[in-house]
Design a protein around this motif. Structure first.
Motif, mmCIF file in Angstrom:
data_model
loop_
_atom_site.group_PDB
_atom_site.id
_atom_site.type_symbol
_atom_site.label_atom_id
_atom_site.label_comp_id
_atom_site.label_asym_id
_atom_site.label_seq_id
_atom_site.Cartn_x
_atom_site.Cartn_y
_atom_site.Cartn_z
ATOM 1 N N GLY A 92 92.227 65.198 -57.572
ATOM 2 C CA GLY A 92 90.592 65.878 -57.043
ATOM 3 C C GLY A 92 90.093 65.714 -55.917
ATOM 4 O O GLY A 92 91.758 66.537 -55.529
ATOM 5 N N GLY A 93 89.031 65.327 -56.361
ATOM 6 C CA GLY A 93 88.534 65.744 -54.464
ATOM 7 C C GLY A 93 88.551 64.719 -54.045
ATOM 8 O O GLY A 93 87.286 65.401 -52.498
ATOM 9 N N SER A 94 88.991 64.122 -53.565
ATOM 10 C CA SER A 94 89.138 63.507 -52.208
ATOM 11 C C SER A 94 89.435 63.537 -51.557
ATOM 12 O O SER A 94 90.283 64.521 -51.085
ATOM 13 N N ALA A 95 88.502 62.536 -50.232
ATOM 14 C CA ALA A 95 89.101 62.428 -48.877
ATOM 15 C C ALA A 95 90.888 62.340 -48.366
ATOM 16 O O ALA A 95 91.494 61.435 -49.041
ATOM 17 N N CYS A 96 90.822 62.995 -47.517
ATOM 18 C CA CYS A 96 91.889 63.043 -46.894
ATOM 19 C C CYS A 96 92.325 61.787 -45.509
ATOM 20 O O CYS A 96 91.174 60.912 -45.468
ATOM 21 N N HIS A 97 92.591 60.803 -45.469
ATOM 22 C CA HIS A 97 92.987 59.878 -44.486
ATOM 23 C C HIS A 97 92.777 60.794 -43.035
ATOM 24 O O HIS A 97 94.126 60.395 -42.140
ATOM 25 N N GLY A 98 92.064 61.006 -42.792
ATOM 26 C CA GLY A 98 91.480 61.247 -41.501
ATOM 27 C C GLY A 98 90.410 63.149 -41.172
ATOM 28 O O GLY A 98 91.113 63.810 -42.069
ATOM 29 N N SER A 99 89.642 63.500 -40.340
ATOM 30 C CA SER A 99 89.186 64.433 -40.276
ATOM 31 C C SER A 99 90.187 65.777 -39.588
ATOM 32 O O SER A 99 89.571 66.969 -39.931
ATOM 33 N N ASP A 100 91.189 65.749 -39.263
ATOM 34 C CA ASP A 100 92.022 67.079 -38.894
ATOM 35 C C ASP A 100 92.871 66.971 -39.553
ATOM 36 O O ASP A 100 93.309 68.495 -39.494
ATOM 37 N N TYR A 101 92.649 66.783 -41.221
ATOM 38 C CA TYR A 101 93.705 67.084 -41.800
ATOM 39 C C TYR A 101 93.082 69.170 -42.511
ATOM 40 O O TYR A 101 91.772 69.001 -42.314
ATOM 41 N N VAL A 102 93.719 69.955 -42.735
ATOM 42 C CA VAL A 102 92.455 70.740 -43.748
ATOM 43 C C VAL A 102 92.753 70.008 -44.223
ATOM 44 O O VAL A 102 93.998 70.422 -45.708
ATOM 45 N N ARG A 103 91.709 70.167 -45.771
ATOM 46 C CA ARG A 103 91.384 69.821 -47.346
ATOM 47 C C ARG A 103 92.263 71.258 -47.657
ATOM 48 O O ARG A 103 90.954 72.165 -47.624
#
Length: 200
Positions: free
Chosen positions: A100-111
């Motif tokens: 789904g729209g889950s967050a990645c483990h860290g804010s530096d990833y391009v989602r």
């Protein structure tokens, strides 16, 4: 009509049709075996080719963790394209695929959110790709501020905006002027982007 001299060939009769060509005889056993073998080989090669195409189609499916992609933007939609991780176009590595729209483990990833037909209508993505820069120390990048346009370039290229250094672990090893991107991985790593002109 004149008579040919004794012992010579008889004169051809211009009013007589030519003799029919001899008909081929039945195929020998050897010929039948060779033709049968050729048919079996042709069918086998055709089956292998069809299987190969199907395998390529399956391998070109949705990205999985560890695969590599590059992004493109056609002004209407941003798309991903799967490529081998050693391909120069492979600007991103998929560190994780979230549901789904889950967050990645860290804010530096391009989602990168992937929508299928039913999820597009409902507004909720089917899955989210967590994309990390697919780089090694010494690589140089252009268009680093645009997720869809960032590309690997030679460091001598006037378009080079950043030189890459990759460290294991946290971002404490990057310089003060560097942009630090921390990726949880695996493996956990920090990508330091030094500004153009700094050690390029």
């Amino acid at each position: 009509m004149s008579t040919p001299p004794f012992g010579g060939p008889p004169a051809a009769n211009p009013f007589r049709p030519p003799a029919p060509a001899p008909r081929p005889g039945p195929l020998s056993t050897t010929t039948k075996v060779l033709l049968g073998g050729a048919v079996v080989v042709a069918v086998g090669l055709g089956s292998l080719a069809a299987f190969g195409v199907a395998a390529i189609t399956r391998s070109a499916g949705p990205p999985v963790a560890g695969s590599c992609v590059y992004l493109s933007d056609d002004n209407l939609d941003t798309g991903y394209h799967g490529v081998g991780c050693s391909d120069r176009r492979a600007t991103y590595k998929v560190d994780d695929v979230a549901t789904g729209g889950s967050a990645c483990h860290g804010s530096d990833y391009v989602r990168f959110q992937v929508f299928t037909g039913s999820s597009r209508r409902g507004g909720e993505p089917d899955r989210t790709l967590c994309l990390a820069l697919n780089v090694v120390s010494g690589d140089c990048l252009s268009d680093v501020d645009d997720d869809a346009s960032v590309r690997k370039v030679t460091c001598a290229d006037p378009a080079a905006e950043a030189r890459v250094t990759v460290h294991d672990g946290d971002d404490g090893q990057c310089g003060d002027a560097d942009t630090a991107l921390a990726y949880a991985g695996p493996p956990a790593r920090t990508v330091c982007l030094a500004p153009a002109g700094a050690n390029i």
